[in-house]
Design a protein around this motif. Structure first.
Motif, mmCIF file in Angstrom:
data_model
loop_
_atom_site.group_PDB
_atom_site.id
_atom_site.type_symbol
_atom_site.label_atom_id
_atom_site.label_comp_id
_atom_site.label_asym_id
_atom_site.label_seq_id
_atom_site.Cartn_x
_atom_site.Cartn_y
_atom_site.Cartn_z
ATOM 1 N N SER A 39 45.202 50.045 25.658
ATOM 2 C CA SER A 39 46.026 49.911 26.855
ATOM 3 C C SER A 39 45.958 48.466 27.349
ATOM 4 O O SER A 39 44.941 47.795 27.220
ATOM 5 C CB SER A 39 45.540 50.855 27.942
ATOM 6 O OG SER A 39 44.457 50.297 28.608
ATOM 7 N N GLY A 40 47.040 48.015 27.911
ATOM 8 C CA GLY A 40 47.074 46.670 28.453
ATOM 9 C C GLY A 40 47.537 45.628 27.450
ATOM 10 O O GLY A 40 47.392 44.441 27.697
ATOM 11 N N LEU A 41 48.085 46.037 26.311
ATOM 12 C CA LEU A 41 48.540 45.046 25.350
ATOM 13 C C LEU A 41 50.032 44.793 25.449
ATOM 14 O O LEU A 41 50.593 44.095 24.620
ATOM 15 C CB LEU A 41 48.202 45.504 23.922
ATOM 16 C CG LEU A 41 46.722 45.354 23.563
ATOM 17 C CD1 LEU A 41 46.499 45.801 22.135
ATOM 18 C CD2 LEU A 41 46.288 43.902 23.693
ATOM 19 N N SER A 64 50.315 53.142 30.846
ATOM 20 C CA SER A 64 49.247 52.218 31.161
ATOM 21 C C SER A 64 48.753 52.350 32.582
ATOM 22 O O SER A 64 47.630 52.033 32.893
ATOM 23 C CB SER A 64 49.710 50.797 30.924
ATOM 24 O OG SER A 64 51.043 50.677 31.329
ATOM 25 N N ASP A 99 40.637 53.318 24.111
ATOM 26 C CA ASP A 99 40.188 52.927 25.438
ATOM 27 C C ASP A 99 38.814 53.450 25.806
ATOM 28 O O ASP A 99 38.182 52.941 26.711
ATOM 29 C CB ASP A 99 41.165 53.443 26.502
ATOM 30 C CG ASP A 99 42.411 52.598 26.525
ATOM 31 O OD1 ASP A 99 43.442 53.087 26.984
ATOM 32 O OD2 ASP A 99 42.345 51.439 26.070
ATOM 33 N N VAL A 101 34.777 54.715 25.447
ATOM 34 C CA VAL A 101 33.593 54.033 24.944
ATOM 35 C C VAL A 101 33.390 54.418 23.481
ATOM 36 O O VAL A 101 33.134 53.577 22.629
ATOM 37 C CB VAL A 101 32.351 54.432 25.773
ATOM 38 C CG1 VAL A 101 31.124 53.737 25.230
ATOM 39 C CG2 VAL A 101 32.547 54.054 27.220
ATOM 40 N N LYS A 175 50.752 40.072 23.197
ATOM 41 C CA LYS A 175 50.465 39.031 24.193
ATOM 42 C C LYS A 175 50.225 37.684 23.504
ATOM 43 O O LYS A 175 49.224 37.007 23.742
ATOM 44 C CB LYS A 175 49.244 39.424 25.016
ATOM 45 C CG LYS A 175 49.504 40.652 25.864
ATOM 46 C CD LYS A 175 48.532 40.755 27.017
ATOM 47 C CE LYS A 175 49.023 41.786 28.015
ATOM 48 N NZ LYS A 175 48.135 42.032 29.098
ATOM 49 N N THR B 166 43.845 42.831 30.358
ATOM 50 C CA THR B 166 44.857 43.848 30.121
ATOM 51 C C THR B 166 45.888 43.863 31.233
ATOM 52 O O THR B 166 47.027 44.208 31.031
ATOM 53 C CB THR B 166 44.238 45.251 30.054
ATOM 54 O OG1 THR B 166 43.549 45.489 31.280
ATOM 55 C CG2 THR B 166 43.257 45.342 28.910
ATOM 56 N N GLY B 167 45.461 43.518 32.415
ATOM 57 C CA GLY B 167 46.400 43.505 33.536
ATOM 58 C C GLY B 167 46.497 44.838 34.251
ATOM 59 O O GLY B 167 47.212 44.950 35.233
ATOM 60 N N HIS B 168 45.782 45.856 33.758
ATOM 61 C CA HIS B 168 45.923 47.155 34.404
ATOM 62 C C HIS B 168 44.691 47.576 35.186
ATOM 63 O O HIS B 168 44.721 47.681 36.396
ATOM 64 C CB HIS B 168 46.233 48.222 33.356
ATOM 65 C CG HIS B 168 47.553 47.986 32.701
ATOM 66 N ND1 HIS B 168 48.694 47.748 33.413
ATOM 67 C CD2 HIS B 168 47.901 47.926 31.408
ATOM 68 C CE1 HIS B 168 49.697 47.560 32.577
ATOM 69 N NE2 HIS B 168 49.251 47.662 31.356
ATOM 70 N N CYS B 169 43.606 47.872 34.482
ATOM 71 C CA CYS B 169 42.420 48.337 35.190
ATOM 72 C C CYS B 169 41.217 48.148 34.290
ATOM 73 O O CYS B 169 41.360 47.783 33.131
ATOM 74 C CB CYS B 169 42.560 49.809 35.574
ATOM 75 S SG CYS B 169 42.891 50.853 34.161
ATOM 76 N N ARG B 171 38.200 49.083 31.856
ATOM 77 C CA ARG B 171 38.039 50.128 30.850
ATOM 78 C C ARG B 171 36.733 50.868 31.105
ATOM 79 O O ARG B 171 35.831 50.318 31.751
ATOM 80 C CB ARG B 171 37.998 49.500 29.465
ATOM 81 C CG ARG B 171 39.289 48.799 29.094
ATOM 82 C CD ARG B 171 39.103 48.007 27.828
ATOM 83 N NE ARG B 171 37.966 47.112 27.933
ATOM 84 C CZ ARG B 171 37.275 46.681 26.886
ATOM 85 N NH1 ARG B 171 37.624 47.086 25.682
ATOM 86 N NH2 ARG B 171 36.268 45.869 27.049
ATOM 87 N N PRO B 172 36.630 52.071 30.576
ATOM 88 C CA PRO B 172 35.387 52.826 30.798
ATOM 89 C C PRO B 172 34.155 52.041 30.345
ATOM 90 O O PRO B 172 33.116 52.106 30.993
ATOM 91 C CB PRO B 172 35.577 54.070 29.921
ATOM 92 C CG PRO B 172 37.041 54.235 29.800
ATOM 93 C CD PRO B 172 37.634 52.855 29.855
ATOM 94 N N LEU B 173 34.297 51.292 29.246
ATOM 95 C CA LEU B 173 33.148 50.527 28.766
ATOM 96 C C LEU B 173 32.716 49.493 29.805
ATOM 97 O O LEU B 173 31.528 49.314 30.072
ATOM 98 C CB LEU B 173 33.512 49.828 27.452
ATOM 99 C CG LEU B 173 32.432 48.945 26.846
ATOM 100 C CD1 LEU B 173 31.237 49.770 26.478
ATOM 101 C CD2 LEU B 173 32.959 48.215 25.633
ATOM 102 N N GLU B 176 30.938 51.254 32.722
ATOM 103 C CA GLU B 176 29.610 51.719 32.321
ATOM 104 C C GLU B 176 28.622 50.569 32.298
ATOM 105 O O GLU B 176 27.535 50.646 32.859
ATOM 106 C CB GLU B 176 29.662 52.317 30.917
ATOM 107 C CG GLU B 176 29.971 53.785 30.848
ATOM 108 C CD GLU B 176 29.062 54.614 31.717
ATOM 109 O OE1 GLU B 176 29.586 55.370 32.522
ATOM 110 O OE2 GLU B 176 27.833 54.467 31.616
ATOM 111 N N GLU B 212 38.074 49.059 41.896
ATOM 112 C CA GLU B 212 37.299 49.897 40.981
ATOM 113 C C GLU B 212 35.810 49.605 41.099
ATOM 114 O O GLU B 212 34.987 50.506 41.026
ATOM 115 C CB GLU B 212 37.757 49.658 39.549
ATOM 116 C CG GLU B 212 39.105 50.236 39.284
ATOM 117 C CD GLU B 212 39.294 50.639 37.846
ATOM 118 O OE1 GLU B 212 38.301 50.602 37.093
ATOM 119 O OE2 GLU B 212 40.418 50.978 37.499
#
Lengths: 426, 361
Positions: A39-41, A64, A99, A101, A175, B166-169, B171-173, B176, B212
């Motif tokens: 996501s975000g690409l 997204s 996306d 982990v 991008k 990414t421009g969005h949010c 990531r879970p990683l 964490e 976040e």
């Protein structure tokens, strides 16, 4: 093949292409495009730019903006018209890919979706009434690579390796405005090297007889993978209105081939190679799927192949074997397997018999032994008894002897007594 | 130095000659000169850790920050198997750099392999272990009976975390990692390769990230609870408004308007790294080096290290927390840094924070 003959006049079948053209235009076209990437690409933005529509807008935000826990596969259809030609465009999006982990098997939902589309088509092909066969198979998969500048990530390699035999994979550098021209060049070379190393078969542009086209194709091939930038916002640059991205240091124009390869992608995808993508999907990927599926299913003697009447000549799959031959092969394999099993069973049986015989022999020997033993015991006892009897006899004879002696003595004494009595006479 | 309330009127150090003719001048401010000289002789240590996926420009940024090649050598031509290690590795490179007579031992700790695998579960563990090992080494040295006059400080002072643009949010990683590590080390999140975002995208991205971070309870540097007074709070609030910094790194120079500047040259313009209209690299550099370096080291020493120490000593001894908290009020001085803080208030504040932190753990 027939001989070539020259015509004496104008017959008129040169207008065949026109007829095909008119018919296709009436029927309209379908095209299904899948976009995959973290996501975000910029996938949604690129789709919007490619087709100059707002498939993803503020009222219907793209995937997204919604965070996904698992990989999902979403379809959106749009009907676009241009110059009297209709195109039913289906965009398949895969939010959540890469996306999490732990991204193991995040490609599985995608593979399942592609297979299910193939299955739908297979089923609709085998129906009795085939008037309408909607083609929802995935014709092309655009894979977005993050512009790290170093090379492919393990996830990229895994994904492409699993999907290159199911769908036309076209890798793109997303991008691309983050890379300077030198970095971009190096990155592309590195990616192509890695793709070759891992033997990933990305979509190949077909060679044609036309010189002009070949040159174009060669130019495209040199620029693979295409580095794209997407944007649907219009900005004024030097009095011209262009689509681009406004930065404090300049404007990156989307349609400027100096800046990025977006125009090449668009031309290739829509203007020149759309039909070829559909053909390759139909002739190669779909056929692969079909032969694999049918070979797995038909051993039980159900001849659905014959019933279909599909055994036309262009059934050659990539393996070079038609499904019938494959079935034969399977049958032979099966028979061979059965034979082997039989032999094995026989062997096992023999072994068991031998064992049993051995056991019996053993117990026989054992019994024999015991018999001997018992006999010996018996004899020993017999002897003992004999011995005892002898002893007894001896004793008895002794005793008898003694008795006799006693008796004799008694007799002697008695006669003496008698004699004594008698002797008194003298 | 903050305002010091002197407990005795006599000058503490070796007496400097006071200015002649000024009755009320005692000469206490000469302490500044003494400290400066001492610091110059001793030199400084700074340990920075950079964490992020490969290809986000970590090494380039380090080189740009310190204007020299301080990062590890990477072979560009290798294939992914060699380039991306299977587990997260920790690579430490030290350099001695000098500027205007001030010497600094800079250690850049790189973490190749973070977040690069398909399954990134627990990829933060080697990093946590490394940080705790450094604390452990320091602790061992400290509780030694015969200890060195100046304990070599290998503790990680600051961890720069690179967020992909990414421009969005987040990531879970990212979430964490930052959640776990903000408790043991100062984290400074930055948006890597920010030349991919337009200004509007950058602002909305930053806002999303800040929300976040707040929602997940992640406290990045500068932490709100460690602001010492109103002035600090004002400065730090301004910084907190700008976090995370959107940075662009470059170690190549280009000619722009007759000046030679560090930047990236593309077909549509040249991005100047030190131009705050283009990216926020300058703010990051100021924060890390020019204004807050000492503060970062202080917080590492007096908060994060102390938290670790409390936990360790509790594990091995079973002492009551209150005993060790008195001990802690004395600790800052033992570290070789003279801190003229309003003593009692600070000790209580520190003690309270300790309780809070250890409960959090």
């Amino acid at each position: 093949m027939g001989q070539q003959k020259n015509l004496d006049g104008y017959v008129g079948f040169a207008s065949l292409p026109n007829q095909v053209y008119r018919k296709s235009v009436k029927r309209g076209f379908e095209f299904t495009l899948m976009v995959v990437g973290e996501s975000g690409l910029g996938k949604s933005t690129l789709i919007n730019s490619l087709f100059l529509t707002d498939l993803y807008s503020t009222e219907y935000p793209g995937p997204s903006h919604r965070i996904k826990k698992t990989v999902q596969v979403e379809q959106s259809k749009v009907l676009i018209k241009e110059g009297g030609v209709q195109l039913l465009l289906t965009i398949v999006d895969t939010p959540g890919f890469g996306d999490a982990v732990d991204n193991s098997n995040c490609w599985q939902p995608i593979i399942d979706h592609i297979d299910s589309k193939f299955e739908d088509y297979l089923n609709s092909e085998s129906r009795v009434n085939r008037r309408q066969m909607p083609d929802s198979r995935i014709h092309c998969c655009l894979y977005f690579i993050a512009p790290s500048g170093h090379g492919l990530k393990p996830l990229d390699i895994e994904f492409m390796k699993r999907l290159h035999e199911k769908v036309n994979v076209i890798p793109l550098i997303a991008k691309a405005d983050t890379l300077t021209p030198e970095e971009c060049q190096q990155f592309k070379k590195q990616i192509m090297r890695e793709i070759q190393e891992h033997k990933i078969k990305i979509y190949e542009f077909p060679e044609t007889d036309d010189e002009e086209e070949n040159r174009l194709v060669k130019k495209i091939k040199d620029k693979l993978p295409l580095a794209v930038v997407g944007s649907n916002t219009i900005i004024e640059v030097n009095g011209k209105r262009v689509r681009g991205r406004q930065y404090p240091w300049g404007v990156a124009e989307v349609e400027n081939s100096d800046h990025c390869d977006f125009t090449i992608l668009r031309d290739m995808l829509i203007r020149t190679h759309m039909q070829d993508l559909k053909d390759v999907t139909n002739n190669v990927h779909y056929e692969n799927y079909r032969s694999r599926k049918l070979a797995a299913v038909t051993y039980n003697g159900v001849d659905n192949n014959k019933a279909k009447g599909q055994l036309s000549t262009n059934m050659d799959t990539v393996d070079g074997m038609s499904p019938l031959a494959q079935m034969e092969e399977e049958r032979r394999e099966h028979v061979a397997k059965m034979k082997k099993m039989e032999m094995e069973m026989e062997q096992v049986f023999e072994m068991k018999v031998k064992e049993k015989v051995q056991k019996l022999k053993d117990s026989e020997a054992e019994l024999q032994r015991r018999h001997e033993q018992m006999k010996k015991n018996l004899e020993a006892q017999h002897k003992e008894l004999e011995e005892k009897r002898r002893v007894f006899e001896d004793e008895r004879s002794n005793w008898e002897l003694q008795q006799r002696l006693e008796q004799q003595k008694m007799e002697a004494s008695r006669t003496l007594e008698k004699n004594k009595k008698k002797g008194k006479i003298f | 130095l903050t305002d010091a309330i002197p407990h005795h009127p006599n000058p503490q150090g070796k007496g400097e000659k006071s200015h002649g003719g000024d009755f009320s001048y005692v000469g206490i401010d000469a302490i500044l000169e003494q400290m400066r000289r001492k610091a110059m002789k001793q030199g400084f240590e700074l340990n920075l850790m950079v964490v992020g996926q490969s290809g986000l420009g970590k090494s380039t940024l380090m080189n740009t920050l310190f204007k020299s090649k301080v990062s590890r050598n990477k072979s560009v031509q290798s294939n992914p198997e060699e380039r991306i290690p299977k587990t997260v590795e920790i690579k430490s490179i030290s350099h001695d750099i000098e500027e205007k007579g001030v010497r600094m031992k800079l250690t850049v700790i790189d973490t190749p392999g973070f977040g690069d695998q398909i399954n990134n579960e627990n990829c933060w563990q080697p990093i946590m272990k490394f940080i705790n090992d450094q604390y452990e080494a320091y602790l061992q040295e400290e509780i030694n009976i015969n200890r060195k006059k100046r304990i070599p400080d290998s503790r990680v002072h600051c961890c720069i975390y690179f967020i992909p643009p990414t421009g969005h949010c987040l990531r879970p990683l990212d979430v964490e990692f930052m959640r776990r590590l903000s408790k043991v080390v100062n984290i400074v999140p930055v948006i890597a390769k920010a030349d991919t975002l337009t200004l509007e995208e950058r602002d909305s991205f930053k806002q999303t990230i800040r929300e976040e971070l707040r929602a997940n309870g992640i406290d990045v540097y500068p932490q709100k609870e460690f602001d010492e007074d109103a002035e600090d709070r004002m400065i730090n609030d301004k910084i907190r408004e700008m976090i995370p910094f959107a940075v662009v790194g470059s170690d190549q120079e280009y000619q722009v308007n007759g000046k030679r500047l560090l930047g990236r040259k593309t077909k549509w313009g040249t991005i100047e790294v030190e131009n705050i209209a283009h990216c926020e690299f300058a703010y990051l550099r100021d924060l890390l080096i020019r204004t807050h370096m000492q503060n970062i080291k202080d917080i590492t020493g007096s908060i994060h290290y102390e938290t670790y120490r409390v936990r360790r000593l509790n594990e091995s001894n079973g002492h009551v927390i209150s005993q060790t908290s008195d001990h802690m009020a004395v600790q800052p001085k033992a570290n070789g840094q003279l801190e003229e803080q309003p003593g009692a208030l600070q000790a209580n504040g520190v003690a309270a924070q300790h309780e809070a932190l250890s409960h959090e753990m």
